[in-house]
Design a protein around this motif. Structure first.
Motif, PDB file in Angstrom:
ATOM      1  N   GLN A   1      -4.125  -4.477 -12.074  1.00  0.00           N
ATOM      2  CA  GLN A   1      -4.090  -4.883 -10.682  1.00  0.00           C
ATOM      3  C   GLN A   1      -4.633  -6.307 -10.554  1.00  0.00           C
ATOM      4  OE1 GLN A   1      -6.040  -2.049  -8.122  1.00  0.00           O
ATOM      5  NE2 GLN A   1      -4.701  -0.364  -8.726  1.00  0.00           N
ATOM      6  N   VAL A   2      -3.945  -7.100  -9.754  1.00  0.00           N
ATOM      7  CA  VAL A   2      -4.385  -8.466  -9.475  1.00  0.00           C
ATOM      8  C   VAL A   2      -4.376  -8.650  -7.966  1.00  0.00           C
ATOM      9  CG1 VAL A   2      -3.908 -10.929  -9.760  1.00  0.00           C
ATOM     10  CG2 VAL A   2      -3.451  -9.347 -11.657  1.00  0.00           C
ATOM     11  N   THR A   3      -5.527  -9.012  -7.403  1.00  0.00           N
ATOM     12  CA  THR A   3      -5.611  -9.239  -5.967  1.00  0.00           C
ATOM     13  C   THR A   3      -5.701 -10.731  -5.675  1.00  0.00           C
ATOM     14  OG1 THR A   3      -8.031  -9.144  -5.852  1.00  0.00           O
ATOM     15  CG2 THR A   3      -6.830  -7.059  -5.675  1.00  0.00           C
ATOM     16  N   THR A   4      -5.122 -11.108  -4.553  1.00  0.00           N
ATOM     17  CA  THR A   4      -5.159 -12.511  -4.146  1.00  0.00           C
ATOM     18  C   THR A   4      -6.414 -12.843  -3.347  1.00  0.00           C
ATOM     19  OG1 THR A   4      -3.949 -12.084  -2.089  1.00  0.00           O
ATOM     20  CG2 THR A   4      -2.653 -12.560  -4.052  1.00  0.00           C
ATOM     21  N   ARG A   5      -7.192 -11.840  -3.003  1.00  0.00           N
ATOM     22  CA  ARG A   5      -8.387 -12.033  -2.171  1.00  0.00           C
ATOM     23  C   ARG A   5      -9.405 -12.971  -2.819  1.00  0.00           C
ATOM     24  NH1 ARG A   5     -10.959  -6.755  -2.425  1.00  0.00           N
ATOM     25  NH2 ARG A   5     -11.521  -7.612  -4.454  1.00  0.00           N
ATOM     26  N   ASP A   6      -9.536 -12.892  -4.152  1.00  0.00           N
ATOM     27  CA  ASP A   6     -10.654 -13.550  -4.831  1.00  0.00           C
ATOM     28  C   ASP A   6     -10.275 -14.794  -5.638  1.00  0.00           C
ATOM     29  OD1 ASP A   6     -12.085 -11.298  -3.928  1.00  0.00           O
ATOM     30  OD2 ASP A   6     -11.626 -10.196  -5.763  1.00  0.00           O
ATOM     31  N   ARG A   7      -8.995 -15.176  -5.652  1.00  0.00           N
ATOM     32  CA  ARG A   7      -8.577 -16.269  -6.537  1.00  0.00           C
ATOM     33  C   ARG A   7      -7.615 -17.202  -5.817  1.00  0.00           C
ATOM     34  NH1 ARG A   7      -7.825 -11.380  -8.986  1.00  0.00           N
ATOM     35  NH2 ARG A   7      -9.040 -10.881 -10.857  1.00  0.00           N
ATOM     36  N   ASN A   8      -7.756 -18.502  -6.072  1.00  0.00           N
ATOM     37  CA  ASN A   8      -6.750 -19.426  -5.557  1.00  0.00           C
ATOM     38  C   ASN A   8      -5.555 -19.451  -6.498  1.00  0.00           C
ATOM     39  OD1 ASN A   8      -7.341 -21.171  -7.697  1.00  0.00           O
ATOM     40  ND2 ASN A   8      -8.515 -22.596  -6.432  1.00  0.00           N
ATOM     41  N   ILE A   9      -4.572 -20.249  -6.180  1.00  0.00           N
ATOM     42  CA  ILE A   9      -3.310 -20.193  -6.916  1.00  0.00           C
ATOM     43  C   ILE A   9      -3.464 -20.661  -8.360  1.00  0.00           C
ATOM     44  CG2 ILE A   9      -2.466 -22.497  -6.253  1.00  0.00           C
ATOM     45  CD1 ILE A   9       0.303 -21.113  -5.801  1.00  0.00           C
ATOM     46  N   MET A  10      -4.415 -21.558  -8.619  1.00  0.00           N
ATOM     47  CA  MET A  10      -4.671 -21.982  -9.995  1.00  0.00           C
ATOM     48  C   MET A  10      -5.299 -20.844 -10.805  1.00  0.00           C
ATOM     49  SD  MET A  10      -6.018 -25.919  -9.629  1.00  0.00           S
ATOM     50  CE  MET A  10      -6.165 -26.082 -11.412  1.00  0.00           C
ATOM     51  N   ALA A  11      -6.298 -20.195 -10.222  1.00  0.00           N
ATOM     52  CA  ALA A  11      -6.976 -19.103 -10.925  1.00  0.00           C
ATOM     53  C   ALA A  11      -6.041 -17.923 -11.156  1.00  0.00           C
ATOM     54  CB  ALA A  11      -8.209 -18.669 -10.136  1.00  0.00           C
ATOM     55  N   LEU A  12      -5.190 -17.640 -10.185  1.00  0.00           N
ATOM     56  CA  LEU A  12      -4.232 -16.554 -10.357  1.00  0.00           C
ATOM     57  C   LEU A  12      -3.327 -16.812 -11.561  1.00  0.00           C
ATOM     58  CD1 LEU A  12      -3.184 -15.917  -6.651  1.00  0.00           C
ATOM     59  CD2 LEU A  12      -4.293 -14.245  -8.151  1.00  0.00           C
ATOM     60  N   GLN A  13      -2.831 -18.034 -11.671  1.00  0.00           N
ATOM     61  CA  GLN A  13      -1.930 -18.349 -12.785  1.00  0.00           C
ATOM     62  C   GLN A  13      -2.656 -18.288 -14.125  1.00  0.00           C
ATOM     63  OE1 GLN A  13       1.395 -21.417 -11.461  1.00  0.00           O
ATOM     64  NE2 GLN A  13      -0.602 -22.012 -10.624  1.00  0.00           N
ATOM     65  N   SER A  14      -3.877 -18.802 -14.184  1.00  0.00           N
ATOM     66  CA  SER A  14      -4.649 -18.733 -15.427  1.00  0.00           C
ATOM     67  C   SER A  14      -4.887 -17.280 -15.841  1.00  0.00           C
ATOM     68  CB  SER A  14      -5.986 -19.456 -15.256  1.00  0.00           C
ATOM     69  OG  SER A  14      -5.809 -20.837 -15.106  1.00  0.00           O
TER      70      SER A  14
ATOM     71  N   ALA B   1     -19.206  -9.260   2.578  1.00  0.00           N
ATOM     72  CA  ALA B   1     -18.576  -9.911   3.723  1.00  0.00           C
ATOM     73  C   ALA B   1     -19.306 -11.190   4.130  1.00  0.00           C
ATOM     74  CB  ALA B   1     -18.509  -8.955   4.898  1.00  0.00           C
ATOM     75  N   ASP B   2     -20.644 -11.216   3.969  1.00  0.00           N
ATOM     76  CA  ASP B   2     -21.427 -12.391   4.360  1.00  0.00           C
ATOM     77  C   ASP B   2     -21.709 -13.325   3.193  1.00  0.00           C
ATOM     78  OD1 ASP B   2     -21.603 -11.448   6.995  1.00  0.00           O
ATOM     79  OD2 ASP B   2     -23.374 -10.234   6.511  1.00  0.00           O
ATOM     80  N   LEU B   3     -21.269 -12.970   2.020  1.00  0.00           N
ATOM     81  CA  LEU B   3     -21.565 -13.765   0.832  1.00  0.00           C
ATOM     82  C   LEU B   3     -20.333 -14.407   0.210  1.00  0.00           C
ATOM     83  CD1 LEU B   3     -24.044 -11.295  -0.915  1.00  0.00           C
ATOM     84  CD2 LEU B   3     -24.642 -13.363   0.356  1.00  0.00           C
ATOM     85  N   ALA B   4     -19.207 -13.717   0.279  1.00  0.00           N
ATOM     86  CA  ALA B   4     -17.987 -14.179  -0.384  1.00  0.00           C
ATOM     87  C   ALA B   4     -17.016 -14.767   0.629  1.00  0.00           C
ATOM     88  CB  ALA B   4     -17.323 -13.015  -1.131  1.00  0.00           C
ATOM     89  N   THR B   5     -16.144 -15.629   0.122  1.00  0.00           N
ATOM     90  CA  THR B   5     -15.091 -16.223   0.938  1.00  0.00           C
ATOM     91  C   THR B   5     -13.756 -15.620   0.537  1.00  0.00           C
ATOM     92  OG1 THR B   5     -16.293 -18.302   1.112  1.00  0.00           O
ATOM     93  CG2 THR B   5     -13.933 -18.361   1.589  1.00  0.00           C
ATOM     94  N   LYS B   6     -13.026 -15.136   1.505  1.00  0.00           N
ATOM     95  CA  LYS B   6     -11.687 -14.639   1.213  1.00  0.00           C
ATOM     96  C   LYS B   6     -10.778 -15.825   0.889  1.00  0.00           C
ATOM     97  CE  LYS B   6      -7.682 -12.316   3.207  1.00  0.00           C
ATOM     98  NZ  LYS B   6      -7.090 -11.692   4.413  1.00  0.00           N
ATOM     99  N   VAL B   7     -10.069 -15.726  -0.227  1.00  0.00           N
ATOM    100  CA  VAL B   7      -9.128 -16.773  -0.617  1.00  0.00           C
ATOM    101  C   VAL B   7      -7.745 -16.374  -0.109  1.00  0.00           C
ATOM    102  CG1 VAL B   7      -8.152 -18.065  -2.536  1.00  0.00           C
ATOM    103  CG2 VAL B   7     -10.506 -17.253  -2.664  1.00  0.00           C
ATOM    104  N   SER B   8      -7.079 -17.292   0.530  1.00  0.00           N
ATOM    105  CA  SER B   8      -5.808 -16.925   1.159  1.00  0.00           C
ATOM    106  C   SER B   8      -4.663 -17.852   0.772  1.00  0.00           C
ATOM    107  CB  SER B   8      -5.971 -16.915   2.688  1.00  0.00           C
ATOM    108  OG  SER B   8      -6.454 -18.162   3.151  1.00  0.00           O
ATOM    109  N   ASP B   9      -4.693 -18.377  -0.454  1.00  0.00           N
ATOM    110  CA  ASP B   9      -3.565 -19.191  -0.910  1.00  0.00           C
ATOM    111  C   ASP B   9      -2.274 -18.390  -0.855  1.00  0.00           C
ATOM    112  OD1 ASP B   9      -5.236 -21.285  -1.365  1.00  0.00           O
ATOM    113  OD2 ASP B   9      -5.058 -21.299  -3.548  1.00  0.00           O
ATOM    114  N   LEU B  10      -2.352 -17.119  -1.271  1.00  0.00           N
ATOM    115  CA  LEU B  10      -1.181 -16.243  -1.320  1.00  0.00           C
ATOM    116  C   LEU B  10      -1.542 -14.876  -0.783  1.00  0.00           C
ATOM    117  CD1 LEU B  10       0.085 -16.966  -4.976  1.00  0.00           C
ATOM    118  CD2 LEU B  10       0.979 -17.972  -2.864  1.00  0.00           C
ATOM    119  N   ASP B  11      -0.536 -14.157  -0.261  1.00  0.00           N
ATOM    120  CA  ASP B  11      -0.693 -12.733  -0.005  1.00  0.00           C
ATOM    121  C   ASP B  11       0.002 -11.990  -1.144  1.00  0.00           C
ATOM    122  OD1 ASP B  11       2.011 -13.048   0.505  1.00  0.00           O
ATOM    123  OD2 ASP B  11       1.854 -12.589   2.641  1.00  0.00           O
ATOM    124  N   SER B  12       0.086 -10.674  -1.041  1.00  0.00           N
ATOM    125  CA  SER B  12       0.667  -9.899  -2.147  1.00  0.00           C
ATOM    126  C   SER B  12       2.129 -10.265  -2.388  1.00  0.00           C
ATOM    127  CB  SER B  12       0.532  -8.403  -1.883  1.00  0.00           C
ATOM    128  OG  SER B  12       1.208  -8.028  -0.693  1.00  0.00           O
TER     129      SER B  12
END
Length: 299
Positions: free
Chosen positions: A74-87, A114-125
Motif C-alpha cells: 500500500q502506498v498513500t499520498t497523504r505523507d509524501r510529495n511527488i518526488m518521494a512517491l516516485q523514489s 493531526a497537530d504534528l503532521a502536515t497532509k501532503v496533497s500533491d496527488l490523490d489516489s
C-alpha cells in the motif's frame, strides 16, 4: 503462480492483510508472513493505517518477499510529495515488489498526528494511479526517461454501496488493473449494488477482490456498521455474535466470514476475497481459509 497470473487465469483468489509493527523489528512480520504463505496468493502490507506510525511498508514488503509471501504494498499520498512517491516506487520495484495498492490514506484526525503532521496533497489516489502508469511506461513525472521501466500491477480501493459507477470507471481509465473492496457482510445488498457494474461492462476484465473481516465481537460489528461508509451489517450477522466473547466470539466470527465468502463465490464478477483481521491476522486467515476449503486456490 503470482497474483497477477492467478487473477488472469480466473482463479478465485484470496489475499490478506499484514500490518507492520510500530517497533523497528522484523520478527513479527516474518512470523506472520511465514504463516500466511501457502494460504493466500498475496498479502497487503499497510502504510501507516489509521494515521498511526508503523514500520515503513517497503521494509515489511521486503521481509515478506524473503519469507516467500508475495506483497501488495500500500502506498498513500497523504505523507509524501511527488518526488518521494516516485523514489519509494522505484525502490519498491528494485527490491522485488510487483503489486501496489494506491490510496489517499486515512485522515490525520483519526490518529495522534493531526497537530504534528502536515497532509501532503500533491496527488490523490487517482493521481497516484496515473503516476504509476507513467513509471510503467518508462517516464517520471517531470518527463525524465527511465532506462528500466517498472511493471507494477496496480490496485485501487472500491467502496461498495458508496462508489458510483463513474468513480470506478475513472479509476480504471487512470490505470487501475484490479480492485480490493471495503468490508462486506450483507452479500445480497452488495450483489445488487455490484450487478450493474458487471452487466454494464464497467469492470469487464478488471478483477475485483471483495473485503471480508471475521468479527471478534458485536462491538466490532457495531463500530463498522456505524462508522465506516459502505459497510452495512445485516441483522442476522449481529444476531450470530450477540452475547459472545473470547473464543466463542472468534469461532462465530470465522463462521460468519466463511459464510460470506461462500455467498460471494456465487456473485458474478467477484474474482476473490481480501481477508482483513487486524490483531489476529495469521490465526483468523488460517481458520477462514480452512473453513472455506480455499487452500487449493492459492497454490
Amino acid at each position: 503462480m503470482t497474483l497477477r497470473d492467478a487473477l488472469a487465469a480466473g482463479t478465485f483468489s484470496v489475499t490478506a492483510e499484514l500490518n507492520p509493527p510500530a517497533d523497528p523489528v522484523a520478527e513479527p512480520v516474518r512470523r506472520t508472513a511465514a504463516q500466511l504463505k501457502g494460504l493466500v496468493a498475496a498479502a497487503n502490507v499497510t502504510d501507516n493505517a489509521a494515521a498511526t506510525v508503523k514500520v515503513a511498508p517497503l521494509a515489511a514488503a521486503t521481509w515478506m518477499i524473503e519469507e516467500g509471501l508475495e506483497p501488495i504494498m500500500q502506498v498513500t499520498t497523504r505523507d509524501r510529495n511527488i518526488m518521494a512517491l516516485q523514489s519509494e516506487l522505484l525502490a519498491a520495484w528494485a527490491l522485488g515488489v510487483r503489486n501496489i495498492l494506491a490510496l489517499s490514506g486515512d485522515p490525520l484526525k483519526v490518529g495522534k498526528y493531526a497537530d504534528l503532521a502536515t497532509k501532503v496533497s500533491d496527488l490523490d489516489s487517482l493521481g497516484l494511479v496515473r503516476l504509476i502508469r507513467q513509471l510503467n511506461d518508462g517516464r517520471l513525472a517531470a518527463g525524465e526517461t527511465l532506462g528500466t521501466p517498472t511493471g507494477f500491477y496496480v490496485a485501487s480501493a472500491m467502496n461498495p454501496l458508496v462508489d458510483t459507477g463513474e468513480k470506478i470507471e475513472a479509476k480504471i481509465v487512470a490505470g487501475t488493473q484490479f480492485f480490493q473492496s471495503n468490508i462486506v457482510y450483507d452479500v445480497p445488498r452488495f450483489a445488487s449494488w455490484f450487478a450493474p457494474l458487471v452487466e454494464g461492462g464497467t469492470v469487464a476484465g478488471i478483477p475485483v477482490l471483495v473485503g471480508v473481516m471475521p468479527p471478534r465481537s458485536s462491538r466490532a460489528l457495531e463500530h463498522m456498521h456505524k462508522n465506516i461508509p459502505g459497510v452495512e451489517v445485516d441483522d442476522a450477522t449481529f444476531a450470530r455474535l450477540a452475547g459472545l466473547t473470547g473464543d466463542e466470539a472468534k469461532e462465530a466470527g470465522v463462521a460468519v466470514a466463511a459464510d460470506v465468502i461462500t455467498a460471494l463465490r456465487e456473485v458474478p464478477g467477484v474474482s476473490g476475497v481480501h481477508i482483513m483481521a487486524p490483531g489476529w491476522e495469521a490465526e483468523a486467515v488460517t481458520r477462514v481459509v480452512h473453513a472455506t476449503g480455499l487452500e487449493a486456490s492459492t497454490i
